[in-house]
Scaffold this active site. Structure first.
Site, PDB file in Angstrom:
ATOM      1  N   TYR A   1      25.702  32.285 101.520  1.00 33.21           N
ATOM      2  CA  TYR A   1      25.139  33.433 102.214  1.00 33.21           C
ATOM      3  C   TYR A   1      26.211  34.015 103.129  1.00 33.21           C
ATOM      4  O   TYR A   1      26.886  33.277 103.842  1.00 33.21           O
ATOM      5  CB  TYR A   1      23.924  33.006 103.045  1.00 33.21           C
ATOM      6  CG  TYR A   1      23.309  34.113 103.876  1.00 33.21           C
ATOM      7  CD1 TYR A   1      22.655  35.182 103.262  1.00 33.21           C
ATOM      8  CD2 TYR A   1      23.389  34.100 105.269  1.00 33.21           C
ATOM      9  CE1 TYR A   1      22.087  36.198 104.028  1.00 33.21           C
ATOM     10  CE2 TYR A   1      22.816  35.115 106.033  1.00 33.21           C
ATOM     11  CZ  TYR A   1      22.170  36.159 105.410  1.00 33.21           C
ATOM     12  OH  TYR A   1      21.607  37.160 106.161  1.00 33.21           O
TER      13      TYR A   1
ATOM     14  N   ASP B   1      34.485  32.332 104.774  1.00 31.49           N
ATOM     15  CA  ASP B   1      33.399  32.711 105.676  1.00 31.49           C
ATOM     16  C   ASP B   1      33.092  31.492 106.545  1.00 31.49           C
ATOM     17  O   ASP B   1      32.379  30.584 106.139  1.00 31.49           O
ATOM     18  CB  ASP B   1      32.175  33.157 104.874  1.00 31.49           C
ATOM     19  CG  ASP B   1      31.021  33.565 105.789  1.00 31.49           C
ATOM     20  OD1 ASP B   1      31.120  33.335 107.011  1.00 31.49           O
ATOM     21  OD2 ASP B   1      30.023  34.100 105.278  1.00 31.49           O
TER      22      ASP B   1
ATOM     23  N   LYS C   1      28.227  33.342 115.011  1.00 32.07           N
ATOM     24  CA  LYS C   1      27.478  32.239 115.621  1.00 32.07           C
ATOM     25  C   LYS C   1      28.180  31.604 116.838  1.00 32.07           C
ATOM     26  O   LYS C   1      28.008  32.070 117.949  1.00 32.07           O
ATOM     27  CB  LYS C   1      27.118  31.213 114.551  1.00 32.07           C
ATOM     28  CG  LYS C   1      26.218  31.858 113.475  1.00 32.07           C
ATOM     29  CD  LYS C   1      25.590  30.892 112.528  1.00 32.07           C
ATOM     30  CE  LYS C   1      24.526  31.582 111.691  1.00 32.07           C
ATOM     31  NZ  LYS C   1      24.937  32.000 110.363  1.00 32.07           N
TER      32      LYS C   1
HETATM   33  C1  LIG Z   1      24.711  33.303 109.562  1.00 40.63           C
HETATM   34  C2  LIG Z   1      25.765  33.587 108.554  1.00 40.63           C
HETATM   35  C3  LIG Z   1      26.212  34.894 108.291  1.00 40.63           C
HETATM   36  C4  LIG Z   1      25.556  36.092 108.880  1.00 40.63           C
HETATM   37  O1  LIG Z   1      25.704  36.176 110.256  1.00 40.63           O
HETATM   38  P1  LIG Z   1      24.683  37.081 111.092  1.00 40.63           P
HETATM   39  O2  LIG Z   1      25.214  37.008 112.485  1.00 40.63           O
HETATM   40  O3  LIG Z   1      23.332  36.492 110.915  1.00 40.63           O
HETATM   41  O4  LIG Z   1      24.771  38.457 110.523  1.00 40.63           O
HETATM   42  C5  LIG Z   1      27.282  35.049 107.436  1.00 40.63           C
HETATM   43  N1  LIG Z   1      27.865  34.004 106.853  1.00 40.63           N
HETATM   44  C6  LIG Z   1      27.453  32.732 107.063  1.00 40.63           C
HETATM   45  C7  LIG Z   1      28.167  31.602 106.416  1.00 40.63           C
HETATM   46  C8  LIG Z   1      26.381  32.497 107.905  1.00 40.63           C
HETATM   47  O5  LIG Z   1      25.945  31.240 108.074  1.00 40.63           O
END
Ligand SMILES: *Cc1c(COP(=O)(O)O)cnc(C)c1O
Length: 429
Positions: free
Chosen positions: A144, A239, A267
């Site tokens: 994701y 990511d 995060k």
């Molecule tokens: C949470 C998450 C996102 C998205 O971040 P948001 O601040 O919710 O837009 C993207 N990549 C990973 C791996 C994530 O865990």
């Protein structure tokens, strides 16, 4: 336990907000229950509107690594607030933050702040495309990267090689440029490059997948991605929105010893504020406006208050690297205790841990990709979640998420959780 006030907030909420929540997982749909509304947090605990107290294993999905309301993080924040909340002009703290992040993550030379992980990945793939002058992006099923149109994609059927949208409102024309491969399957990636290699701008990957439950990548897999992207002059994007500054100060890149060309953060770096960031090699990041031709902007990007808190958060982690050993040790204790419960009860479920991240899968491993985790019994997870909630333990309200610990979690918290886990598993057996 009473949930009257949460119920009332929810009933009011669903009138004005889709599903009553601002992010779908919070609706508790996957665990077949109404959501609880949180009023405050302190240390390892969160308290709901009705005054029920839980040991928190969500931790805002990672940011609460120092526990809720950490004094070192918040001391003197009033003064920063009194100086003004936002100017739409540059502030020095943005430079301090950028410097700290670049120094902390050797793979990147420059960084740009945004407001969420979604923005970070969206911008990173735009930059990768602008830099390479190529169109296609490889992503992995089950990873994701936020809710960007071009990344809300699952693999197509046998007859088509491009991905299919996983959301209404995403035109197929957009996701035609997204190739979906199997996680931990290098041959799948090689095939994609053989077919489309000349037009692949980059690969985006969660180096430790945390959004299909916890599925760590094999080192050989990430190494293979590193090599093939070099060979084809594509951009490798890690990511690290979950893993950055969480599984280790230097993120998954440090843990695996592999340097991507670009990395995305979110995060943890905001310490609880809405912050994201993307960075990369100088040559790549010099593509970004105003010095380059790739447009990307943000009214509240680099917000001074968010930067001050994020900067402090990262400095505390940097100056106290034993925090990571502490978190890993607690995660190990939890893993061992739960494994022993599983054995005692003779259950066919699997505890997966990578450093300080954990998922209890209601199925038999190994879990190496999206197809593997889909075999889990999500109804059983829902029952387990409810049993734990009623015992004052807040787990992720969905099977395909990870548990997060903080430095505020005590030995007693862990012991209590293991005991609750035994009772909960016994009750649903
Ligand atoms: C949470 C998450 C996102 C998205 O971040 P948001 O601040 O919710 O837009 C993207 N990549 C990973 C791996 C994530 O865990």
């Amino acid at each position: 336990m009473e949930f009257k006030k949460s119920k009332k907030a929810y009933e009011e909420g669903i009138k004005y907000i889709p599903g009553g929540v601002n992010s779908p997982v919070r609706a508790f749909q996957s665990v077949d229950r109404d959501p609880v509304f949180i009023s405050k947090g302190y240390g390892s605990k969160i308290e709901d509107e009705d005054g029920n107290i839980y040991i928190d294993y969500i931790g805002s999905w990672g940011p609460a690594i120092l526990g809720h309301g950490n004094i070192d993080l918040l001391d003197g924040i009033d003064e920063i607030i009194n100086n003004g909340l936002s100017f739409g002009l540059p502030t020095k703290i943005e430079v301090d933050m950028a410097k700290l992040m670049v120094e902390s993550y050797p793979a990147i030379d420059m960084i740009r702040m945004v407001n969420s992980g979604t923005e970070a990945t969206m911008s990173a793939i735009r930059v990768a495309r602008g830099y390479t002058k190529k169109n296609k992006i490889i992503k992995f099923e089950g990873c994701y990267h936020g809710h960007n149109d071009s990344l809300l994609v699952k693999s197509g059927s046998g007859t088509i090689t491009y991905g299919l949208p996983t959301s209404l409102g995403v035109p197929e024309e957009i996701v035609k440029h997204t190739i979906v491969c199997r996680y931990n399957d290098l041959d799948d990636v090689k095939n994609a490059f053989e077919k489309y290699g000349e037009d692949i701008a980059g690969i985006i990957v969660e180096p430790v997948a945390g959004n299909m439950g916890l599925v760590p990548a094999d080192k050989e897999f990430l190494q293979g991605l590193r090599e093939i992207t070099r060979e084809y002059k594509s951009v490798l994007i890690f990511d690290e929105v979950i893993t950055g500054f969480r599984i280790s100060y230097g993120g998954a890149s440090e843990v695996y010893g592999i340097e991507p060309d670009m990395a995305c953060f979110g995060k943890i770096i905001g310490g609880g504020f809405p912050v994201g960031a993307y960075g990369g090699k100088r040559e790549i990041m010099e593509m970004v406006s105003p010095i380059g031709g790739v447009y990307q902007a943000g009214t509240l990007s680099g917000n001074p208050l968010a930067m001050h808190v994020g900067y402090r958060n990262l400095n505390i982690l940097k100056d106290n690297k034993d925090i990571y050993d502490d978190l890993i040790n607690k995660a190990k204790d939890l893993e061992e205790g739960i494994n022993s419960n599983i054995k005692k009860l003779g259950l066919n479920i699997t505890m997966v841990r990578f450093r300080d991240m954990l998922t209890l899968f209601f199925g038999k491993g190994p879990f190496r990709n999206y197809d593997d985790v889909q075999k889990c019994d999500t109804n059983m997870y829902a029952k387990y979640f409810k049993e734990m909630l009623n015992r004052g333990v807040m787990l992720p309200p969905a099977q395909f998420e990870c548990m997060f610990l903080s430095i505020a979690h005590s030995e007693e918290d862990i012991e209590y959780t293991i005991k609750a886990n035994y009772e909960a598993l016994k009750a649903i057996k």
